[in-house]
Design a protein around this motif. Structure first.
Motif, PDB file in Angstrom:
ATOM      1  N   ILE A  41     -74.083 -34.147 -28.011  1.00  0.00           N
ATOM      2  CA  ILE A  41     -72.951 -34.800 -27.357  1.00  0.00           C
ATOM      3  C   ILE A  41     -71.884 -33.751 -27.055  1.00  0.00           C
ATOM      4  O   ILE A  41     -71.432 -33.042 -27.951  1.00  0.00           O
ATOM      5  CB  ILE A  41     -72.338 -35.903 -28.250  1.00  0.00           C
ATOM      6  CG1 ILE A  41     -73.427 -36.878 -28.752  1.00  0.00           C
ATOM      7  CG2 ILE A  41     -71.219 -36.625 -27.519  1.00  0.00           C
ATOM      8  CD1 ILE A  41     -74.130 -37.662 -27.687  1.00  0.00           C
ATOM      9  N   SER A  42     -71.481 -33.668 -25.796  1.00  0.00           N
ATOM     10  CA  SER A  42     -70.406 -32.763 -25.374  1.00  0.00           C
ATOM     11  C   SER A  42     -69.129 -33.570 -25.174  1.00  0.00           C
ATOM     12  O   SER A  42     -69.156 -34.791 -25.083  1.00  0.00           O
ATOM     13  CB  SER A  42     -70.763 -32.076 -24.049  1.00  0.00           C
ATOM     14  OG  SER A  42     -71.914 -31.298 -24.197  1.00  0.00           O
ATOM     15  N   ARG A  43     -68.006 -32.889 -25.068  1.00  0.00           N
ATOM     16  CA  ARG A  43     -66.712 -33.522 -24.778  1.00  0.00           C
ATOM     17  C   ARG A  43     -66.448 -33.409 -23.289  1.00  0.00           C
ATOM     18  O   ARG A  43     -66.750 -32.388 -22.665  1.00  0.00           O
ATOM     19  CB  ARG A  43     -65.591 -32.823 -25.540  1.00  0.00           C
ATOM     20  CG  ARG A  43     -65.811 -32.647 -27.025  1.00  0.00           C
ATOM     21  CD  ARG A  43     -66.034 -33.926 -27.795  1.00  0.00           C
ATOM     22  NE  ARG A  43     -64.949 -34.854 -27.613  1.00  0.00           N
ATOM     23  CZ  ARG A  43     -65.019 -36.145 -27.908  1.00  0.00           C
ATOM     24  NH1 ARG A  43     -66.124 -36.664 -28.381  1.00  0.00           N
ATOM     25  NH2 ARG A  43     -64.000 -36.928 -27.722  1.00  0.00           N
ATOM     26  N   THR A  44     -65.890 -34.456 -22.711  1.00  0.00           N
ATOM     27  CA  THR A  44     -65.525 -34.436 -21.298  1.00  0.00           C
ATOM     28  C   THR A  44     -64.154 -35.099 -21.140  1.00  0.00           C
ATOM     29  O   THR A  44     -63.848 -36.058 -21.857  1.00  0.00           O
ATOM     30  CB  THR A  44     -66.605 -35.124 -20.426  1.00  0.00           C
ATOM     31  OG1 THR A  44     -66.330 -34.903 -19.055  1.00  0.00           O
ATOM     32  CG2 THR A  44     -66.685 -36.613 -20.692  1.00  0.00           C
ATOM     33  N   PRO A  45     -63.307 -34.604 -20.240  1.00  0.00           N
ATOM     34  CA  PRO A  45     -61.984 -35.207 -20.056  1.00  0.00           C
ATOM     35  C   PRO A  45     -62.085 -36.662 -19.598  1.00  0.00           C
ATOM     36  O   PRO A  45     -63.008 -37.030 -18.878  1.00  0.00           O
ATOM     37  CB  PRO A  45     -61.343 -34.350 -18.967  1.00  0.00           C
ATOM     38  CG  PRO A  45     -62.098 -33.075 -18.968  1.00  0.00           C
ATOM     39  CD  PRO A  45     -63.494 -33.420 -19.386  1.00  0.00           C
ATOM     40  N   SER A  46     -61.129 -37.457 -20.024  1.00  0.00           N
ATOM     41  CA  SER A  46     -61.026 -38.860 -19.631  1.00  0.00           C
ATOM     42  C   SER A  46     -59.651 -39.073 -19.009  1.00  0.00           C
ATOM     43  O   SER A  46     -58.689 -38.394 -19.375  1.00  0.00           O
ATOM     44  CB  SER A  46     -61.174 -39.760 -20.860  1.00  0.00           C
ATOM     45  OG  SER A  46     -60.812 -41.092 -20.578  1.00  0.00           O
ATOM     46  N   GLU A  47     -59.566 -40.018 -18.098  1.00  0.00           N
ATOM     47  CA  GLU A  47     -58.260 -40.374 -17.542  1.00  0.00           C
ATOM     48  C   GLU A  47     -57.365 -40.983 -18.623  1.00  0.00           C
ATOM     49  O   GLU A  47     -56.150 -40.984 -18.498  1.00  0.00           O
ATOM     50  CB  GLU A  47     -58.416 -41.349 -16.378  1.00  0.00           C
ATOM     51  CG  GLU A  47     -59.034 -40.712 -15.149  1.00  0.00           C
ATOM     52  CD  GLU A  47     -58.172 -39.594 -14.584  1.00  0.00           C
ATOM     53  OE1 GLU A  47     -56.932 -39.748 -14.520  1.00  0.00           O
ATOM     54  OE2 GLU A  47     -58.735 -38.554 -14.235  1.00  0.00           O
ATOM     55  N   GLY A  48     -57.969 -41.550 -19.661  1.00  0.00           N
ATOM     56  CA  GLY A  48     -57.189 -42.109 -20.768  1.00  0.00           C
ATOM     57  C   GLY A  48     -56.511 -43.420 -20.418  1.00  0.00           C
ATOM     58  O   GLY A  48     -55.482 -43.756 -20.989  1.00  0.00           O
ATOM     59  N   THR A  49     -57.105 -44.174 -19.504  1.00  0.00           N
ATOM     60  CA  THR A  49     -56.560 -45.482 -19.152  1.00  0.00           C
ATOM     61  C   THR A  49     -57.629 -46.544 -19.387  1.00  0.00           C
ATOM     62  O   THR A  49     -58.830 -46.264 -19.336  1.00  0.00           O
ATOM     63  CB  THR A  49     -56.114 -45.537 -17.676  1.00  0.00           C
ATOM     64  OG1 THR A  49     -57.221 -45.183 -16.837  1.00  0.00           O
ATOM     65  CG2 THR A  49     -54.956 -44.594 -17.430  1.00  0.00           C
ATOM     66  N   GLY A  50     -57.175 -47.754 -19.656  1.00  0.00           N
ATOM     67  CA  GLY A  50     -58.116 -48.835 -19.888  1.00  0.00           C
ATOM     68  C   GLY A  50     -57.406 -50.138 -20.162  1.00  0.00           C
ATOM     69  O   GLY A  50     -56.204 -50.281 -19.908  1.00  0.00           O
TER      70      GLY A  50
END
Length: 121
Positions: A41-50
């Motif tokens: 599992i790698s890390r990937t940026p998220s918009e951080g909205t939901g």
């Protein structure tokens, strides 16, 4: 030498997991892919909205770092990218509000969950 409180740092960028085998997006804390059972599992940026799926308001401090956020709201947030995550919410969602929108605020080092804030529009 005086006892000093531990230093805390904040993480400004919110990331989620991405399976290296199949590319599925995963919750931030995932260690195994729910689609292919892969463990890379790698890390990937998220918009951080939901949107908030479920929440509860608690009257006790979750940790020594967040003593200024009492009472606090613990929630399950469905991220716009798809995965769900546990999160602290700054303030309680309005009663009757259907799936209130939230955005990532910060993550304190050593804490298990990110802090999200409610979006006003």
């Amino acid at each position: 030498m005086q006892n000093q409180p531990p230093r805390t740092t904040t993480v400004d960028r919110f990331t989620i997991g991405r399976c290296d085998d199949c590319g599925s997006l995963l919750a931030p804390e995932a260690s195994t892919c729910s689609s292919c059972r892969g463990t890379e599992i790698s890390r990937t940026p998220s918009e951080g909205t939901g949107s908030i799926v479920a929440w509860t308001v608690l009257e006790v401090s979750p940790s020594r770092t967040y003593t200024d956020v009492i009472p606090y709201t613990m929630a399950i947030v469905a991220l716009d990218e798809g995965p769900w995550t546990y999160a602290w919410i700054d303030g309680a969602p309005m009663e009757g509000a259907e799936r209130p929108r939230v955005r990532y605020s910060r993550m304190m080092s050593g804490e298990p969950y990110p802090l999200f804030v409610q979006q006003t529009c």
